[in-house]
Structures are given as structure tokens and as C-alpha cells.
Design an enzyme around this catalytic site. Structure first.
Site, PDB file in Angstrom:
ATOM      1  N   GLY A 169      -1.257  12.622  98.399  1.00  0.00           N
ATOM      2  CA  GLY A 169      -0.199  13.554  98.001  1.00  0.00           C
ATOM      3  C   GLY A 169       1.073  12.886  97.497  1.00  0.00           C
ATOM      4  CB  ILE A 170       4.600  13.679  98.333  1.00  0.00           C
ATOM      5  CG1 ILE A 170       4.472  15.158  97.910  1.00  0.00           C
ATOM      6  CG2 ILE A 170       5.992  13.156  98.020  1.00  0.00           C
ATOM      7  CD1 ILE A 170       5.220  16.145  98.790  1.00  0.00           C
ATOM      8  N   GLY A 171       3.129  10.893  99.053  1.00  0.00           N
ATOM      9  CA  GLY A 171       3.211   9.469  99.413  1.00  0.00           C
ATOM     10  C   GLY A 171       2.450   8.603  98.419  1.00  0.00           C
ATOM     11  N   GLY A 211       1.795   7.169 105.082  1.00  0.00           N
ATOM     12  CA  GLY A 211       0.986   8.196 104.429  1.00  0.00           C
ATOM     13  C   GLY A 211       0.900   7.976 102.930  1.00  0.00           C
ATOM     14  CB  SER A 213      10.535  20.732 104.986  1.00  0.00           C
ATOM     15  OG  SER A 213       9.982  21.994 104.713  1.00  0.00           O
ATOM     16  CG  ASN A 232      -3.749   8.090 102.702  1.00  0.00           C
ATOM     17  OD1 ASN A 232      -2.813   8.059 103.497  1.00  0.00           O
ATOM     18  ND2 ASN A 232      -4.688   9.017 102.745  1.00  0.00           N
ATOM     19  CE1 TYR A 292       5.715  19.971 108.233  1.00  0.00           C
ATOM     20  CE2 TYR A 292       7.004  21.770 107.313  1.00  0.00           C
ATOM     21  CZ  TYR A 292       6.402  20.538 107.171  1.00  0.00           C
ATOM     22  OH  TYR A 292       6.504  19.850 105.981  1.00  0.00           O
TER      23      TYR A 292
HETATM   24  N1  LIG Z   1       3.641  19.443 100.088  1.00  0.00           N
HETATM   25  C1  LIG Z   1       4.761  20.129 100.296  1.00  0.00           C
HETATM   26  O1  LIG Z   1       4.970  21.193  99.719  1.00  0.00           O
HETATM   27  C2  LIG Z   1       5.803  19.601 101.230  1.00  0.00           C
HETATM   28  C3  LIG Z   1       6.970  20.355 101.418  1.00  0.00           C
HETATM   29  C4  LIG Z   1       7.964  19.874 102.256  1.00  0.00           C
HETATM   30  C5  LIG Z   1       7.805  18.648 102.881  1.00  0.00           C
HETATM   31  N2  LIG Z   1       6.637  17.938 102.690  1.00  0.00           N
HETATM   32  C6  LIG Z   1       6.519  16.651 103.381  1.00  0.00           C
HETATM   33  O2  LIG Z   1       6.057  15.669 102.487  1.00  0.00           O
HETATM   34  C7  LIG Z   1       5.377  14.651 103.216  1.00  0.00           C
HETATM   35  C8  LIG Z   1       4.071  14.303 102.539  1.00  0.00           C
HETATM   36  O3  LIG Z   1       3.197  15.398 102.623  1.00  0.00           O
HETATM   37  P1  LIG Z   1       2.145  15.778 101.486  1.00  0.00           P
HETATM   38  O4  LIG Z   1       2.463  17.125 101.026  1.00  0.00           O
HETATM   39  O5  LIG Z   1       2.014  14.681 100.499  1.00  0.00           O
HETATM   40  O6  LIG Z   1       0.795  15.924 102.362  1.00  0.00           O
HETATM   41  P2  LIG Z   1      -0.545  15.030 102.461  1.00  0.00           P
HETATM   42  O7  LIG Z   1      -1.150  14.856 101.127  1.00  0.00           O
HETATM   43  O8  LIG Z   1      -1.350  15.672 103.522  1.00  0.00           O
HETATM   44  O9  LIG Z   1       0.010  13.636 102.969  1.00  0.00           O
HETATM   45  C9  LIG Z   1       0.373  13.441 104.304  1.00  0.00           C
HETATM   46  C10 LIG Z   1       0.126  12.002 104.647  1.00  0.00           C
HETATM   47  O10 LIG Z   1       0.495  11.783 106.023  1.00  0.00           O
HETATM   48  C11 LIG Z   1      -0.566  11.074 106.640  1.00  0.00           C
HETATM   49  N3  LIG Z   1      -0.607  11.267 108.078  1.00  0.00           N
HETATM   50  C12 LIG Z   1      -0.843  12.406 108.765  1.00  0.00           C
HETATM   51  N4  LIG Z   1      -0.880  12.157 110.082  1.00  0.00           N
HETATM   52  C13 LIG Z   1      -0.654  10.824 110.236  1.00  0.00           C
HETATM   53  C14 LIG Z   1      -0.596   9.950 111.338  1.00  0.00           C
HETATM   54  N5  LIG Z   1      -0.834  10.378 112.583  1.00  0.00           N
HETATM   55  N6  LIG Z   1      -0.333   8.641 111.138  1.00  0.00           N
HETATM   56  C15 LIG Z   1      -0.141   8.163 109.883  1.00  0.00           C
HETATM   57  N7  LIG Z   1      -0.220   8.944 108.785  1.00  0.00           N
HETATM   58  C16 LIG Z   1      -0.474  10.262 108.954  1.00  0.00           C
HETATM   59  C17 LIG Z   1      -1.822  11.629 105.974  1.00  0.00           C
HETATM   60  O11 LIG Z   1      -2.938  10.778 106.233  1.00  0.00           O
HETATM   61  P3  LIG Z   1      -4.453  11.334 105.980  1.00  0.00           P
HETATM   62  O12 LIG Z   1      -4.665  11.335 104.507  1.00  0.00           O
HETATM   63  O13 LIG Z   1      -5.283  10.343 106.714  1.00  0.00           O
HETATM   64  O14 LIG Z   1      -4.499  12.719 106.560  1.00  0.00           O
HETATM   65  C18 LIG Z   1      -1.362  11.606 104.538  1.00  0.00           C
HETATM   66  O15 LIG Z   1      -1.452  10.316 104.014  1.00  0.00           O
HETATM   67  C19 LIG Z   1       5.236  15.176 104.639  1.00  0.00           C
HETATM   68  O16 LIG Z   1       6.245  14.596 105.448  1.00  0.00           O
HETATM   69  C20 LIG Z   1       5.500  16.665 104.501  1.00  0.00           C
HETATM   70  O17 LIG Z   1       6.023  17.231 105.683  1.00  0.00           O
HETATM   71  C21 LIG Z   1       5.635  18.383 101.882  1.00  0.00           C
END
Ligand SMILES: NC(=O)c1ccc[n+]([C@@H]2O[C@H](COP(=O)([O-])OP(=O)(O)OC[C@H]3O[C@@H](n4cnc5c(N)ncnc54)[C@H](OP(=O)(O)O)[C@@H]3O)[C@@H](O)[C@H]2O)c1
Length: 306
Positions: free
Chosen positions: A26-28, A22, A151, A24, A177
Site C-alpha cells: 500500500g502506502i508504505g 510496512g 488519519s 511491503n 483505531y
Molecule cells: N488507506 C487509507 O485510506 C488510510 C487512511 C488513513 C491512514 N492510513 C494509514 O496508512 C498506513 C498504511 O496503511 P495502508 O493503507 O497502506 O495499508 P496496508 O496496505 O494494509 O499496509 C499496512 C502495512 O502495515 C503492515 N503491518 C500490519 N501489522 C503489522 C505488524 N504487526 N508489524 C509490522 N507491520 C505490520 C502490513 O504488513 P502485511 O502486508 O504483512 O499485512 C502492511 O505492510 C497505516 O498506518 C494506516 O493506518 C491509511
């Protein structure tokens, strides 16, 4: 305490190969950017190649010499995880940093291609399979690290993994979740236990990003979108860049020993600088973790060969 650690303190990562699932968005994305900026070779493991290429363009605009690659990985499908591992193996001979970051939060779709509840399948089981399929590369790479993302939603809850694994059961998606994230945290500790028991010098570390306004909230169900508006997330949370610090700290700091849980040091862990947290040790149930591991090997068909 980490004395206000930021990404400026990341060491030179020349020669290190990193995968960010992931990567591409947000945090990734922020994690990948910081690793590339510090000379790591970074592979964005993404489900949508075009989105991955757009991220590469953005990173290259900031760092034209970044050594950055895009490879297809859809955690919704175990076959795709196997294909990714095979392709990666053809292209790279080592793996220093595996960041199991990709995730979904309360998505409308309920089951993965293999029939698992989708949050459990994508957030946890897909990463369990990926790590197992790349284990030999990880083990043979000196100072390698596997980083799992938890989380706050998984804090102070009891593990009920079996209950949430069955896709056909009626499950509460919010609870699911949280359980999927708790499973990632348990996995990190269990993997570290296996490394230590065999005197393997690879490390497994869990972390959580606090709360950050990213796309993950917008992709969830309608209920979630209205409840957690972008504005309120911005006020209570932190930037995606700051949310990546616990991951980057775990992946690069010399002081890591393996088995830690890293998260923001602010009130309720919502934001702040990365620090080591005790909460995972406090809520960890050893035999449950072991059972989850055995079950995960069975469900994914991936047996860990240490
Ligand atoms: N944001 C928060 O407040 C928060 C809090 C606690 C934990 N987290 C964790 O942090 C991590 C990153 O999340 P984020 O907040 O940065 O959200 P995000 O911007 O939605 O990033 C999530 C990434 O996961 C990818 N993804 C989703 N389904 C997938 C699949 N089937 N196969 C491969 N890649 C997939 C998405 O791809 P697409 O771009 O194609 O959708 C995107 O690149 C997650 O594990 C989340 O649970 C986030």
C-alpha cells in the site's frame, strides 16, 4: 499551499538511510519506491519477510540499482521491535528518515503479544518503542526526520487514550483505531517538542494520507469489508501513490521545520496534493500528550534518552 507537489519534486537522497515500516504494501510500498527511486538506502521493516522480498523484486524491476533491504519487524511484539533495532544498528550507522507507517484497521485479533489492544499496540506503541530505541542514531544524523501517520478518523475527536489502552476492557474497535491514530499524531508533536527544547535539529512531523484503496480495508473485520467496498473506496479515495505524497513531502521537503501536520488539500482532506493543516494544532491538548508520553514509556519499557 504546495502548488500541486508530486513525487517528481523529491530531491536527490543519496547517502540518506530510510526505514519504512510496512514498506511491503500500500502506502508504505509507494513511499519506499519513491525514496529508492531518488537514491535513498531504504529498509523495508516488515512482519513477513517473503512479502518484503516480493516488494524488493517489484522495486528492483523498476529501478535495478535501488539500494533496498528487508528486515523483520513485528510491531505486534515488543521483543521483535527490540531485535529489529539491534539488527539495524549492526548494519547501519545513521538514520535520516524513519517512517512509522505500518498499521492495522479493525483487525479480528484483539491483543498484541504484550497484551495491548492490537490497534493501539501496533499502530502506536510499537512505533513509540521503535523510535525510542533508534533515538541516538536519529539525533546524530543531520537533518533527520521521524514521520508519524495519522488519519481523518482522528480529526475532531477527543483524546481518550487511557480508556483504549486497556486490552481487557470492552472496546469499540472503530473508536480504538481512531484513538491509536490520534496517539500517533500527538506523539509527533510531543517528540518535536522534546527536540526543540533541547536544540536538537532532528524533526518530527505528522501526516495523513487521506483515503486510499489499500489492503488495510480488506484485512479488517467482516463488517468493514462489506461496508467499504473496494469500488466505493476507488471512487471517493485516491491511489496509494498519491496517498504517499504527504509522507514523502514531510520526509524530504527542505521547507519543513518540524511539528507540522501534512495532508491532502482536497475537500474534507480525502484526496489532493500535500499541504500543511491546522487541525492538529487546534485539537491538541498539551497535558494529555505529556501524560500519554509518560504512560507509553512505562508500558513499552523504552525510556527516551535525548
Ligand atoms: N488507506 C487509507 O485510506 C488510510 C487512511 C488513513 C491512514 N492510513 C494509514 O496508512 C498506513 C498504511 O496503511 P495502508 O493503507 O497502506 O495499508 P496496508 O496496505 O494494509 O499496509 C499496512 C502495512 O502495515 C503492515 N503491518 C500490519 N501489522 C503489522 C505488524 N504487526 N508489524 C509490522 N507491520 C505490520 C502490513 O504488513 P502485511 O502486508 O504483512 O499485512 C502492511 O505492510 C497505516 O498506518 C494506516 O493506518 C491509511
Amino acid at each position: 499551499m504546495t502548488n500541486g507537489w508530486t513525487k517528481r519534486e523529491i530531491r536527490d537522497l543519496t547517502g540518506k538511510v530510510a526505514i519504512v515500516t510496512g514498506g511491503n504494501s500500500g502506502i508504505g510500498y509507494e513511499t519506499s519506491l519513491a525514496l529508492a527511486e531518488n537514491y535513498a538506502t531504504v529498509v523495508l521493516a516488515v512482519r513477513n519477510i517473503n512479502k518484503g522480498l516480493e516488494a524488493v523484486d517489484k522495486i528492483k524491476k523498476e529501478f535495478p540499482n535501488a539500494d533496498i533491504h528487508v528486515m523483520k519487524l513485528d510491531l505486534n511484539e515488543l521483543e521483535s521491535v527490540r531485535e529489529f533495532a539491534e539488527e539495524f544498528r549492526k548494519k547501519f550507522r545513521s538514520l535520516s528518515i524513519l517512517i512509522n507507517n505500518a498499521g492495522v484497521l479493525m483487525p479480528p485479533r484483539k491483543e498484541t503479544k504484550d497484551g495491548f489492544e492490537s490497534q493501539f499496540g501496533i499502530n502506536y506503541l510499537g512505533h513509540f518503542a521503535l523510535t525510542g530505541l533508534l533515538l541516538d542514531l536519529i539525533i546524530k544524523t543531520p537533518d533527520s526526520r521521524v514521520i508519524s501517520i495519522g488519519s481523518i478518523s482522528a480529526h475532531n475527536i477527543k483524546p481518550e487514550f487511557k480508556e483504549f489502552l486497556g486490552a481487557k476492557k470492552k472496546t469499540n474497535t472503530r473508536k480504538c483505531y481512531a484513538q491509536s491514530k490520534l496517539a500517533c499524531m500527538y506523539f509527533a508533536k510531543e517528540l518535536q517538542y522534546h527536540f526543540r527544547a533541547r536544540n536538537i535539529d532532528s524533526m518530527s512531523i505528522a501526516c495523513h494520507p487521506g483515503i486510499a484503496q489499500t489492503y488495510i480495508f480488506g484485512k479488517g473485520s467482516r463488517k468493514l469489508k462489506t461496508r467499504l467496498t473496494r469500488a466505493s473506496l476507488k471512487v471517493i479515495g485516491q491511489s496509494a501513490e498519491a496517498a504517499a505524497y504527504p509522507i514523502l513531502y514531510a520526509a524530504t521537503e527542505y521547507s519543513m521545520r518540524g511539528g507540522e501536520y501534512i495532508g491532502p488539500d482536497g475537500r474534507k482532506g480525502i484526496k489532493g496534493f500535500p499541504t500543511e493543516l491546522e487541525i492538529l494544532n487546534e485539537q491538541f491538548v498539551e497535558n494529555v500528550s505529556n501524560n500519554l508520553w509518560v504512560l507509553s514509556e512505562k508500558l513499552t519499557g523504552v525510556t527516551y534518552k535525548f
